[in-house]
Design a protein around this motif. Structure first.
Motif, PDB file in Angstrom:
ATOM      1  N   MET A 324      21.078 -15.823 -31.389  1.00 58.87           N
ATOM      2  CA  MET A 324      21.513 -15.628 -30.014  1.00 58.87           C
ATOM      3  C   MET A 324      21.892 -14.163 -29.832  1.00 58.87           C
ATOM      4  O   MET A 324      22.723 -13.632 -30.568  1.00 58.87           O
ATOM      5  CB  MET A 324      22.732 -16.518 -29.713  1.00 58.87           C
ATOM      6  N   VAL A 325      21.255 -13.503 -28.866  1.00 58.19           N
ATOM      7  CA  VAL A 325      21.495 -12.076 -28.653  1.00 58.19           C
ATOM      8  C   VAL A 325      21.701 -11.808 -27.160  1.00 58.19           C
ATOM      9  O   VAL A 325      21.315 -12.616 -26.304  1.00 58.19           O
ATOM     10  CB  VAL A 325      20.323 -11.213 -29.171  1.00 58.19           C
ATOM     11  N   GLU A 326      22.286 -10.661 -26.882  1.00 56.85           N
ATOM     12  CA  GLU A 326      22.478 -10.251 -25.494  1.00 56.85           C
ATOM     13  C   GLU A 326      21.270  -9.466 -25.003  1.00 56.85           C
ATOM     14  O   GLU A 326      20.613  -8.755 -25.772  1.00 56.85           O
ATOM     15  CB  GLU A 326      23.748  -9.407 -25.354  1.00 56.85           C
ATOM     16  N   LEU A 327      20.985  -9.613 -23.704  1.00 59.21           N
ATOM     17  CA  LEU A 327      19.920  -8.862 -23.046  1.00 59.21           C
ATOM     18  C   LEU A 327      20.586  -7.829 -22.148  1.00 59.21           C
ATOM     19  O   LEU A 327      21.431  -8.171 -21.304  1.00 59.21           O
ATOM     20  CB  LEU A 327      19.018  -9.781 -22.225  1.00 59.21           C
ATOM     21  N   VAL A 328      20.220  -6.578 -22.350  1.00 64.40           N
ATOM     22  CA  VAL A 328      20.905  -5.449 -21.709  1.00 64.40           C
ATOM     23  C   VAL A 328      19.920  -4.673 -20.856  1.00 64.40           C
ATOM     24  O   VAL A 328      18.783  -4.412 -21.272  1.00 64.40           O
ATOM     25  CB  VAL A 328      21.530  -4.524 -22.783  1.00 64.40           C
ATOM     26  N   LEU A 329      20.362  -4.295 -19.657  1.00 64.67           N
ATOM     27  CA  LEU A 329      19.587  -3.417 -18.775  1.00 64.67           C
ATOM     28  C   LEU A 329      20.218  -2.032 -18.791  1.00 64.67           C
ATOM     29  O   LEU A 329      21.425  -1.887 -18.566  1.00 64.67           O
ATOM     30  CB  LEU A 329      19.572  -3.964 -17.347  1.00 64.67           C
ATOM     31  N   ARG A 330      19.399  -1.020 -19.057  1.00 66.66           N
ATOM     32  CA  ARG A 330      19.863   0.368 -19.012  1.00 66.66           C
ATOM     33  C   ARG A 330      19.044   1.121 -17.981  1.00 66.66           C
ATOM     34  O   ARG A 330      17.803   1.133 -18.040  1.00 66.66           O
ATOM     35  CB  ARG A 330      19.697   1.036 -20.372  1.00 66.66           C
ATOM     36  N   ASP A 331      19.731   1.734 -17.032  1.00 68.21           N
ATOM     37  CA  ASP A 331      19.064   2.567 -16.032  1.00 68.21           C
ATOM     38  C   ASP A 331      20.013   3.673 -15.610  1.00 68.21           C
ATOM     39  O   ASP A 331      21.022   3.931 -16.292  1.00 68.21           O
ATOM     40  CB  ASP A 331      18.601   1.725 -14.839  1.00 68.21           C
ATOM     41  N   ASP A 332      19.724   4.325 -14.492  1.00 73.04           N
ATOM     42  CA  ASP A 332      20.560   5.444 -14.045  1.00 73.04           C
ATOM     43  C   ASP A 332      21.983   5.015 -13.719  1.00 73.04           C
ATOM     44  O   ASP A 332      22.908   5.840 -13.730  1.00 73.04           O
ATOM     45  CB  ASP A 332      19.929   6.100 -12.810  1.00 73.04           C
ATOM     46  N   ALA A 333      22.174   3.720 -13.428  1.00 72.04           N
ATOM     47  CA  ALA A 333      23.510   3.215 -13.100  1.00 72.04           C
ATOM     48  C   ALA A 333      24.333   2.898 -14.342  1.00 72.04           C
ATOM     49  O   ALA A 333      25.505   2.558 -14.246  1.00 72.04           O
ATOM     50  CB  ALA A 333      23.404   1.969 -12.218  1.00 72.04           C
ATOM     51  N   GLY A 334      23.717   3.029 -15.516  1.00 69.73           N
ATOM     52  CA  GLY A 334      24.440   2.769 -16.760  1.00 69.73           C
ATOM     53  C   GLY A 334      23.876   1.572 -17.489  1.00 69.73           C
ATOM     54  O   GLY A 334      22.706   1.224 -17.345  1.00 69.73           O
ATOM     55  N   GLU A 335      24.724   0.928 -18.283  1.00 60.52           N
ATOM     56  CA  GLU A 335      24.301  -0.225 -19.092  1.00 60.52           C
ATOM     57  C   GLU A 335      25.033  -1.471 -18.620  1.00 60.52           C
ATOM     58  O   GLU A 335      26.243  -1.452 -18.415  1.00 60.52           O
ATOM     59  CB  GLU A 335      24.612   0.032 -20.570  1.00 60.52           C
ATOM     60  N   ARG A 336      24.267  -2.540 -18.443  1.00 58.54           N
ATOM     61  CA  ARG A 336      24.847  -3.802 -17.974  1.00 58.54           C
ATOM     62  C   ARG A 336      24.294  -4.965 -18.801  1.00 58.54           C
ATOM     63  O   ARG A 336      23.086  -5.036 -19.047  1.00 58.54           O
ATOM     64  CB  ARG A 336      24.515  -4.031 -16.487  1.00 58.54           C
ATOM     65  N   ARG A 337      25.188  -5.860 -19.222  1.00 60.86           N
ATOM     66  CA  ARG A 337      24.759  -7.095 -19.881  1.00 60.86           C
ATOM     67  C   ARG A 337      24.300  -8.056 -18.787  1.00 60.86           C
ATOM     68  O   ARG A 337      25.083  -8.433 -17.916  1.00 60.86           O
ATOM     69  CB  ARG A 337      25.903  -7.720 -20.666  1.00 60.86           C
ATOM     70  N   ILE A 338      23.036  -8.457 -18.809  1.00 63.17           N
ATOM     71  CA  ILE A 338      22.520  -9.303 -17.739  1.00 63.17           C
ATOM     72  C   ILE A 338      22.285 -10.746 -18.168  1.00 63.17           C
ATOM     73  O   ILE A 338      22.233 -11.642 -17.327  1.00 63.17           O
ATOM     74  CB  ILE A 338      21.215  -8.718 -17.165  1.00 63.17           C
ATOM     75  N   ALA A 339      22.116 -10.976 -19.461  1.00 62.85           N
ATOM     76  CA  ALA A 339      21.825 -12.334 -19.917  1.00 62.85           C
ATOM     77  C   ALA A 339      22.067 -12.432 -21.420  1.00 62.85           C
ATOM     78  O   ALA A 339      22.329 -11.422 -22.087  1.00 62.85           O
ATOM     79  CB  ALA A 339      20.378 -12.711 -19.579  1.00 62.85           C
ATOM     80  N   ARG A 340      21.988 -13.617 -21.925  1.00 63.17           N
ATOM     81  CA  ARG A 340      21.992 -13.871 -23.366  1.00 63.17           C
ATOM     82  C   ARG A 340      20.994 -14.986 -23.628  1.00 63.17           C
ATOM     83  O   ARG A 340      20.750 -15.834 -22.772  1.00 63.17           O
ATOM     84  CB  ARG A 340      23.376 -14.237 -23.879  1.00 63.17           C
ATOM     85  N   GLY A 341      20.384 -14.967 -24.821  1.00 58.74           N
ATOM     86  CA  GLY A 341      19.395 -15.990 -25.095  1.00 58.74           C
ATOM     87  C   GLY A 341      18.992 -16.013 -26.558  1.00 58.74           C
ATOM     88  O   GLY A 341      19.396 -15.160 -27.353  1.00 58.74           O
ATOM     89  N   VAL A 342      18.204 -17.016 -26.912  1.00 61.05           N
ATOM     90  CA  VAL A 342      17.724 -17.197 -28.280  1.00 61.05           C
ATOM     91  C   VAL A 342      16.416 -16.428 -28.436  1.00 61.05           C
ATOM     92  O   VAL A 342      15.433 -16.703 -27.739  1.00 61.05           O
ATOM     93  CB  VAL A 342      17.499 -18.684 -28.594  1.00 61.05           C
ATOM     94  N   SER A 343      16.402 -15.481 -29.330  1.00 56.73           N
ATOM     95  CA  SER A 343      15.228 -14.633 -29.510  1.00 56.73           C
ATOM     96  C   SER A 343      14.161 -15.354 -30.340  1.00 56.73           C
ATOM     97  O   SER A 343      14.444 -15.909 -31.394  1.00 56.73           O
ATOM     98  CB  SER A 343      15.608 -13.325 -30.206  1.00 56.73           C
ATOM     99  N   GLN A 344      12.935 -15.306 -29.850  1.00 62.30           N
ATOM    100  CA  GLN A 344      11.816 -15.894 -30.580  1.00 62.30           C
ATOM    101  C   GLN A 344      11.300 -14.977 -31.687  1.00 62.30           C
ATOM    102  O   GLN A 344      10.511 -15.396 -32.529  1.00 62.30           O
ATOM    103  CB  GLN A 344      10.668 -16.210 -29.611  1.00 62.30           C
ATOM    104  N   TYR A 345      11.723 -13.716 -31.664  1.00 63.41           N
ATOM    105  CA  TYR A 345      11.257 -12.742 -32.646  1.00 63.41           C
ATOM    106  C   TYR A 345      12.453 -11.967 -33.194  1.00 63.41           C
ATOM    107  O   TYR A 345      13.492 -11.855 -32.541  1.00 63.41           O
ATOM    108  CB  TYR A 345      10.258 -11.776 -32.013  1.00 63.41           C
ATOM    109  N   SER A 346      12.284 -11.411 -34.387  1.00 62.18           N
ATOM    110  CA  SER A 346      13.327 -10.586 -34.988  1.00 62.18           C
ATOM    111  C   SER A 346      13.389  -9.241 -34.291  1.00 62.18           C
ATOM    112  O   SER A 346      12.450  -8.840 -33.573  1.00 62.18           O
ATOM    113  CB  SER A 346      13.042 -10.380 -36.473  1.00 62.18           C
ATOM    114  N   ALA A 347      14.470  -8.512 -34.515  1.00 63.54           N
ATOM    115  CA  ALA A 347      14.607  -7.175 -33.930  1.00 63.54           C
ATOM    116  C   ALA A 347      13.485  -6.253 -34.399  1.00 63.54           C
ATOM    117  O   ALA A 347      12.941  -5.464 -33.627  1.00 63.54           O
ATOM    118  CB  ALA A 347      15.971  -6.594 -34.288  1.00 63.54           C
ATOM    119  N   VAL A 348      13.128  -6.363 -35.676  1.00 61.26           N
ATOM    120  CA  VAL A 348      12.055  -5.529 -36.223  1.00 61.26           C
ATOM    121  C   VAL A 348      10.750  -5.807 -35.495  1.00 61.26           C
ATOM    122  O   VAL A 348      10.019  -4.883 -35.100  1.00 61.26           O
ATOM    123  CB  VAL A 348      11.901  -5.781 -37.734  1.00 61.26           C
TER     124      VAL A 348
END
Length: 382
Positions: A324-348
């Motif tokens: 379970m990992v967090e999904l983050v949006l980064r843009d000119d307004a900064g960084e915001r946590r928008i969702a969390r979910g179960v990843s189907q793939y590893s970070a690598v």
């Protein structure tokens, strides 16, 4: 002591369902002497066939491998049998068990052997879920059993009752049907207690209900009413209704096919979607994050879409598939946590497929777990 005469259960409407798990205990499959008998399995198979013909999906969780193994060796059940002996009997009997079910269906029957450890481990849980869902999509009938041959702690009292509840959550079932050799849930053991009253509908399983449950009802199976209540409680926590009925009564089984229950209904505290979203919101997250772009954030937030690799900019940390990992949006307004979910793939893996099309995944990695990085059913918005 003269056995008590159980009071009858009144018929009640069965709510609509789309996908169900049917748990069948050893007491319904064991023959009068040794081995397996089709006597009660035939009626249950007819219920499954009529449900599939009506456009529904069914997964069977079936006990009986150990009993089938005993039949092959002409051994009688023995109290305190060594674990290795029970495991060997299960290995001998599993093929017989699958053959029993296959004889009733004109569609392929698939054997799926699981342990609770498979379902506690999130990565193996995802693999098991993907396999079962693909089997249903292929039109096969999955028959699940505890992998008794390699189980140690898992081969224990009533395991398949609880396994059935976990499998119901695993495949996102609407209903769990538990076929047993008693008419339903009573205020006391109806075989020994005169005046035990049938309970048709249970809104919530409180400690008082568990206190009413007794032990195992036959010398063949390993489960009792207490484990069936445990299973109903697990299913309720996942938003799944449980229906307990007598699988030895042909009229009771045929009533299910016409949308009627003669037995006990256990209701969930909340609906299935709410239960899953609650779990997604509260399970601990792994260190790291999946960073997404504005387009992906909008698709997930406004359209209820899954997260595809094309909408991912990178992955941070060292999390693995199934975490379970967090999904983050980064843009000119900064960084915001928008969702969390179960990843189907590893970070690598995500770092390698980020910004690429889903059809490129297998070419890049050499394998694929599907087109989604996070499926919408495994995702909750923050």
């Amino acid at each position: 002591m003269t056995p008590a005469s159980p009071l009858p259960f009144a018929e009640q409407p069965l709510p609509a369902w789309r996908r169900a798990v049917l748990k069948v205990g050893s007491s319904l499959l064991a023959g009068e002497g040794e081995g397996l008998s089709p006597r009660h399995a035939l009626n249950l198979a007819q219920f499954v066939s009529s449900s599939i013909a009506a456009g529904r999906e069914v997964v069977i969780v079936s006990s009986g491998a150990v009993a089938a193994g005993r039949g092959l060796l002409h051994r009688k059940p023995q109290a305190g049998a060594a674990m290795a002996e029970r495991q060997a009997l299960a290995a001998l009997g599993q093929a017989q068990l699958i053959a029993l079910w296959q004889r009733f269906f004109d569609r392929p029957v698939a054997q799926v052997l699981l342990t609770h450890d498979d379902l506690r481990n999130r990565r193996r849980y995802l693999n098991a879920r993907a396999t079962l869902q693909e089997l249903l999509a292929l039109g096969a009938l999955p028959v699940v059993n505890e992998n008794d041959t390699v189980s140690v702690d898992e081969l224990k009292l009533g395991d398949n009752d609880n396994l059935a509840a976990v499998v119901a959550a695993l495949v996102d079932a609407d209903a769990l049907f538990i076929a047993t050799d008693i008419d339903g849930f009573y205020t006391a053991n109806p075989r020994t207690q005169v005046g035990a009253q049938p309970i048709l509908d249970v809104e919530a399983l409180t400690p008082e209900f568990f206190a009413m449950a007794g032990g195992a009802g036959s010398g063949v199976g390993t489960g009792g009413m207490h484990t069936k209540l445990e299973a109903a409680a697990k299913a309720a926590a996942a938003g799944i209704e449980t229906f307990l009925f007598n699988g030895t009564q042909a009229g009771t089984v045929s009533a299910l096919a016409r949308g009627a229950l003669i037995g006990t209904r256990f209701r969930p505290a909340q609906n299935r979607l709410a239960a899953r979203k609650y779990w997604l919101r509260n399970v601990p997250v792994e260190a790291g994050a999946i960073v997404v772009d504005a387009g992906a954030a909008n698709a997930m937030g406004q359209k209820g879409a899954s997260l595809l690799p094309g909408g991912v900019t990178t992955a941070e940390g060292d999390f693995r598939r199934g975490d379970m990992v967090e999904l983050v949006l980064r843009d000119d307004a900064g960084e915001r946590r928008i969702a969390r979910g179960v990843s189907q793939y590893s970070a690598v893996d995500i770092r390698r497929i980020a910004r690429r099309h889903s059809r490129e995944i297998e070419g890049i990695l050499g394998y694929t777990y599907g087109e989604n990085v996070v499926h919408r059913d495994d995702l909750v918005l923050l």
